[in-house]
Design a protein around this motif. Structure first.
Motif, mmCIF file in Angstrom:
data_model
loop_
_atom_site.group_PDB
_atom_site.id
_atom_site.type_symbol
_atom_site.label_atom_id
_atom_site.label_comp_id
_atom_site.label_asym_id
_atom_site.label_seq_id
_atom_site.Cartn_x
_atom_site.Cartn_y
_atom_site.Cartn_z
ATOM 1 N N PHE A 20 34.838 44.743 31.344
ATOM 2 C CA PHE A 20 34.033 43.533 31.437
ATOM 3 C C PHE A 20 34.694 42.358 30.718
ATOM 4 O O PHE A 20 34.399 41.191 31.024
ATOM 5 N N ALA A 21 35.561 42.641 29.765
ATOM 6 C CA ALA A 21 36.231 41.568 29.024
ATOM 7 C C ALA A 21 37.438 41.002 29.781
ATOM 8 O O ALA A 21 37.897 39.896 29.468
ATOM 9 N N LEU A 22 37.936 41.738 30.770
ATOM 10 C CA LEU A 22 39.132 41.300 31.495
ATOM 11 C C LEU A 22 38.991 39.911 32.124
ATOM 12 O O LEU A 22 39.919 39.096 32.021
ATOM 13 N N PRO A 23 37.871 39.584 32.797
ATOM 14 C CA PRO A 23 37.758 38.228 33.354
ATOM 15 C C PRO A 23 37.857 37.133 32.294
ATOM 16 O O PRO A 23 38.459 36.082 32.538
ATOM 17 N N LEU A 24 37.266 37.380 31.119
ATOM 18 C CA LEU A 24 37.340 36.381 30.046
ATOM 19 C C LEU A 24 38.771 36.245 29.531
ATOM 20 O O LEU A 24 39.233 35.127 29.247
ATOM 21 N N VAL A 25 39.469 37.383 29.403
ATOM 22 C CA VAL A 25 40.859 37.341 28.955
ATOM 23 C C VAL A 25 41.723 36.600 29.971
ATOM 24 O O VAL A 25 42.558 35.757 29.618
ATOM 25 N N TRP A 26 41.504 36.893 31.255
ATOM 26 C CA TRP A 26 42.270 36.227 32.310
ATOM 27 C C TRP A 26 41.971 34.728 32.329
ATOM 28 O O TRP A 26 42.871 33.900 32.531
ATOM 29 N N LEU A 27 40.716 34.355 32.096
ATOM 30 C CA LEU A 27 40.339 32.944 32.036
ATOM 31 C C LEU A 27 41.078 32.242 30.896
ATOM 32 O O LEU A 27 41.624 31.140 31.070
ATOM 33 N N LEU A 28 41.097 32.882 29.725
ATOM 34 C CA LEU A 28 41.762 32.292 28.563
ATOM 35 C C LEU A 28 43.267 32.184 28.779
ATOM 36 O O LEU A 28 43.874 31.148 28.464
ATOM 37 N N VAL A 29 43.875 33.238 29.330
ATOM 38 C CA VAL A 29 45.317 33.214 29.572
ATOM 39 C C VAL A 29 45.678 32.162 30.610
ATOM 40 O O VAL A 29 46.644 31.404 30.454
ATOM 41 N N SER A 30 44.883 32.074 31.676
ATOM 42 C CA SER A 30 45.165 31.112 32.740
ATOM 43 C C SER A 30 45.014 29.676 32.262
ATOM 44 O O SER A 30 45.669 28.767 32.787
ATOM 45 N N SER A 31 44.164 29.463 31.278
ATOM 46 C CA SER A 31 43.939 28.097 30.800
ATOM 47 C C SER A 31 45.150 27.517 30.077
ATOM 48 O O SER A 31 45.246 26.303 29.910
#
Length: 272
Positions: A20-31
């Motif tokens: 469940f944390a993967l989307p948040l991590v991907w959002l942060l990395v992509s930013s």
């Protein structure tokens, strides 16, 4: 055999938490990626360097602080109104017996299963007749009180022993004084839960602002972020950075209230 220092359920819950944390991590990395890295196929899993161009683009937008303020005003008013009106309604259903109370409660709960798409046009017409279209009032008024907040308060109040209130009755306290002085101080888990759920709903809402708001100066954050997406070109770095800024208040609010939130869910069972 030596026992584990933690529950065996952690072997199941830990991978689920990571999932469940993967989307948040991907959002942060992509930013912190550039638009070229985000648009590349196959996608880059890690940026070659920290690129803050998306954050500069978002924060450099003159209207972004205004959008943030609009979202904060709408969410703050909706949370406050739901805490006040929801607690009043919930206490009435929990403690005051009046003719047709169960029918009214059932009808109110039935409205929770009505899709928003069915009430969208009537709500728009009401806001139009009130002269609130293209103002923050159009976003605030439909969210002043929700059936869910009334229901959560009602369920929590039902779980409280009546003896606490009966002692206050003997001392001459009225219902409103009992609610404010005795019941609400004990209802902190319910207050926290209603506050978090209302804040999430209003802060993240996009559909209704998209219908009721026309002027870019009245946009909320969610609506303002859509302006970074064009028909032929999208500033994905700015979209990701804007979403990180938008998610931060939600995460902070939940982390601060998570214990009370869990206690409330445990105590507001379907009884009564």
């Amino acid at each position: 055999m030596k026992r584990l220092p933690f529950s065996a359920w952690h072997f199941v819950l830990a991978p689920l938490a990571l999932l469940f944390a993967l989307p948040l991590v991907w959002l942060l990395v992509s930013s912190v990626m550039s638009n070229a890295e985000i648009n590349r196929f196959p996608p880059a899993l890690w940026p070659h360097g920290i690129n803050l161009g998306g954050y500069r683009y978002v924060l450099g937008n003159a209207l972004f602080p205004r959008w943030f303020l609009n979202s904060f005003i709408v969410s703050a008013v909706a949370v406050t109104a739901n805490l006040v009106l929801g607690s009043l309604g919930g206490y009435a259903f929990a403690r005051i017996r009046f003719a047709g109370s169960k029918i009214v409660l059932g009808l109110m709960l039935a409205t929770m299963v009505i899709p928003f798409q069915l009430t969208m046009i009537p709500t728009f017409l009401v806001m139009k007749h009130l002269g609130l279209i293209d103002t923050l009032g159009a976003l605030i008024v439909p969210s002043l009180v929700t059936p869910l907040s009334v229901f959560l308060f009602r369920q929590f109040f039902v779980s409280l022993p009546r003896e606490l209130e009966e002692a206050a009755w003997i001392d001459g306290c009225g219902r409103l004084r009992i609610l404010i002085s005795i019941v609400l101080p004990l209802a902190r888990p319910a207050l926290s839960t209603v506050a978090v759920l209302t804040f999430l709903a209003t802060w993240n809402d996009l559909t209704w602002p998209l219908i009721a708001i026309n002027s870019d100066s009245t946009y909320t954050l969610q609506l303002g972020l859509t302006t970074f997406q064009g028909q032929h070109h999208t500033q994905w770095a700015a979209v990701m950075a804007g979403n990180v800024i938008t998610v931060l208040p939600v995460l902070l609010g939940f982390l601060l209230a998570q214990k009370a939130f869990i206690r409330s869910l445990a105590s507001t069972g379907l009884k009564g």
